[in-house]
Design a protein around this motif. Structure first.
Motif, PDB file in Angstrom:
ATOM      1  N   ARG A  65       0.827  -1.212   0.000  1.00  0.00           N
ATOM      2  CA  ARG A  65       0.000   0.000   0.000  1.00  0.00           C
ATOM      3  C   ARG A  65       0.866   1.269   0.000  1.00  0.00           C
ATOM      4  NH1 ARG A  65      -5.221   1.714   1.444  1.00  0.00           N
ATOM      5  NH2 ARG A  65      -5.283   3.616   2.699  1.00  0.00           N
ATOM      6  N   SER A  96       2.315   1.738  -3.371  1.00  0.00           N
ATOM      7  CA  SER A  96       1.266   2.207  -4.288  1.00  0.00           C
ATOM      8  C   SER A  96       1.036   3.708  -4.130  1.00  0.00           C
ATOM      9  CB  SER A  96      -0.025   1.421  -4.019  1.00  0.00           C
ATOM     10  OG  SER A  96      -1.112   2.048  -4.646  1.00  0.00           O
ATOM     11  N   ILE A  97       0.998   4.168  -2.881  1.00  0.00           N
ATOM     12  CA  ILE A  97       0.790   5.600  -2.619  1.00  0.00           C
ATOM     13  C   ILE A  97       1.951   6.424  -3.183  1.00  0.00           C
ATOM     14  CG2 ILE A  97       0.732   7.346  -0.769  1.00  0.00           C
ATOM     15  CD1 ILE A  97      -0.884   5.311   0.910  1.00  0.00           C
ATOM     16  N   ALA A 113       1.844   6.466  -6.991  1.00  0.00           N
ATOM     17  CA  ALA A 113       0.749   7.299  -7.506  1.00  0.00           C
ATOM     18  C   ALA A 113       1.086   8.777  -7.362  1.00  0.00           C
ATOM     19  CB  ALA A 113      -0.547   6.969  -6.765  1.00  0.00           C
ATOM     20  N   ASN A 114       1.630   9.153  -6.198  1.00  0.00           N
ATOM     21  CA  ASN A 114       1.902  10.567  -5.977  1.00  0.00           C
ATOM     22  C   ASN A 114       3.030  11.078  -6.870  1.00  0.00           C
ATOM     23  OD1 ASN A 114      -0.174  10.432  -4.178  1.00  0.00           O
ATOM     24  ND2 ASN A 114       1.009  10.987  -2.360  1.00  0.00           N
ATOM     25  N   ARG A 170       3.691   9.676  -9.960  1.00  0.00           N
ATOM     26  CA  ARG A 170       3.075   9.680 -11.284  1.00  0.00           C
ATOM     27  C   ARG A 170       2.257  10.940 -11.511  1.00  0.00           C
ATOM     28  NH1 ARG A 170      -0.372   4.154 -10.859  1.00  0.00           N
ATOM     29  NH2 ARG A 170       1.323   2.657 -11.028  1.00  0.00           N
ATOM     30  N   TYR A 171       1.544  11.315 -10.450  1.00  0.00           N
ATOM     31  CA  TYR A 171       0.652  12.466 -10.579  1.00  0.00           C
ATOM     32  C   TYR A 171       1.437  13.711 -10.967  1.00  0.00           C
ATOM     33  CZ  TYR A 171      -3.379  15.422  -9.287  1.00  0.00           C
ATOM     34  OH  TYR A 171      -4.434  16.300  -9.292  1.00  0.00           O
ATOM     35  N   LEU A 202      10.155  14.333  -2.025  1.00  0.00           N
ATOM     36  CA  LEU A 202       9.590  13.986  -0.705  1.00  0.00           C
ATOM     37  C   LEU A 202       8.991  12.577  -0.726  1.00  0.00           C
ATOM     38  CD1 LEU A 202       7.905  17.336   0.402  1.00  0.00           C
ATOM     39  CD2 LEU A 202      10.059  16.337   1.220  1.00  0.00           C
ATOM     40  N   GLU A 242      10.383   9.481   1.559  1.00  0.00           N
ATOM     41  CA  GLU A 242       9.486   8.788   2.478  1.00  0.00           C
ATOM     42  C   GLU A 242       9.492   7.289   2.224  1.00  0.00           C
ATOM     43  OE1 GLU A 242       6.333   7.129   4.621  1.00  0.00           O
ATOM     44  OE2 GLU A 242       6.468   7.030   2.440  1.00  0.00           O
TER      45      GLU A 242
END
Lengths: 191, 191
Positions: free
Chosen positions: A141, A144-145, A148-149, A151-152, A183, A187
């Motif tokens: 998870r 994935s986060i 995604a962040n 990619r965005y 960042l 993380e």
């Protein structure tokens, strides 16, 4: 299409190139909300029937136009090393900027889904693979986060939002995206 | 408009309410690409002329509809304390979700600019004020980046992107945004 087969290969290629370059002209210069076969045929100085000789349907036509948009925008390939992701923002956004009219047309027409499904998906998969290899110790998870962040911030939509809604200069938009990507990487790299 | 002045206040209010609730019906249920006075008048069972008795122009009409959209979506007020920013994502996105059809209509019509200029600007200013008070020791540019990156995750556009382009479940979209906001806050809080 049987009627197309009667043309020589050379002629077919030239006509297709004309159709696609006419579509690019419309997208780059006219800000069309919907790209119609009619408008492209007119721009190319041919009949709609001729366009449909090359593309069996409106869907097939839009697929070809989307592929041409991707080729014209020509974003740099996603980096192969995770440490290069923040630095990838600048050439990517610079390219969006150079092809601004075409990118905006792609974002605001029905081409968007088609363009996303080709180049954007490849870029996204590349990011996810880098994250997975970089942080196998982190939960699925969390990876994935992070992916995604990142990619965005590598999406043309984000470039567009910072440039046109925030009205940030390009350098500031790049700094924002570099910071966000950095960042997220810091993380996900933590133990 | 002088003709409107001949109506009683009560009637004016009822007619205006009908116009605006008809506009909301169209936006929530019809997925209209463009909100026209004609369509709203038809939905309300009145003439276009009647609508224009209340709104001097199409612009004035769209301003009123945008204000009504903002009222209907009714996002929670931005938090007063910086530590509450990550936790603000959940009620905000939950509200976008509850009003999904209306939010998507607002995002995809010419209402967008008007809606952004009211509620979104207020939310953005609140975020910037919190960042400035929280990190006076940081450079203006760094505070601007942090505020922009937080604002971006508090925008309906971002909720929409994660929910519909990434096709993430709501909880996952919230987790992504909470993470991004938290990381931006941690970073800007550093010495």
């Amino acid at each position: 299409m049987s009627s197309a087969l009667t043309l020589t290969e050379r002629h077919t290629d030239a006509t297709q190139r004309l159709i696609l370059s006419s579509a690019m002209d419309l997208l780059e210069h006219s800000g069309v909300p919907d790209l119609t076969v009619r408008a492209v045929a007119k721009q190319a100085g041919m009949s709609e029937r001729t366009v449909f000789r090359y593309y069996a349907s409106r869907d097939a036509f839009l697929d070809a136009v989307a592929a041409e948009v991707v080729r014209h925008i020509g974003t740099p390939p996603a980096p192969a090393r995770i440490g290069d992701l923040p630095g990838y923002v600048r050439p990517l956004y610079t390219r969006f900027e150079e092809k601004s009219a075409l990118v905006q047309s792609a974002l605001h027409t029905e081409l968007l889904r088609r363009v996303r499904e080709s180049v954007a998906v490849d870029r996204w998969r590349a990011v996810r693979d880098l994250i997975d290899a970089h942080a196998p110790h982190r939960a699925e998870r969390d990876r994935s986060i992070a992916a995604a962040n990142i990619r965005y911030y590598l999406a043309a939509s984000t470039w567009h939002y910072y440039r046109f809604h925030f009205a940030f200069p390009l350098d500031e938009a790049i700094a924002c995206a570099e910071t966000a990507v950095r960042l997220a990487l810091e993380e996900i790299g933590r133990e």
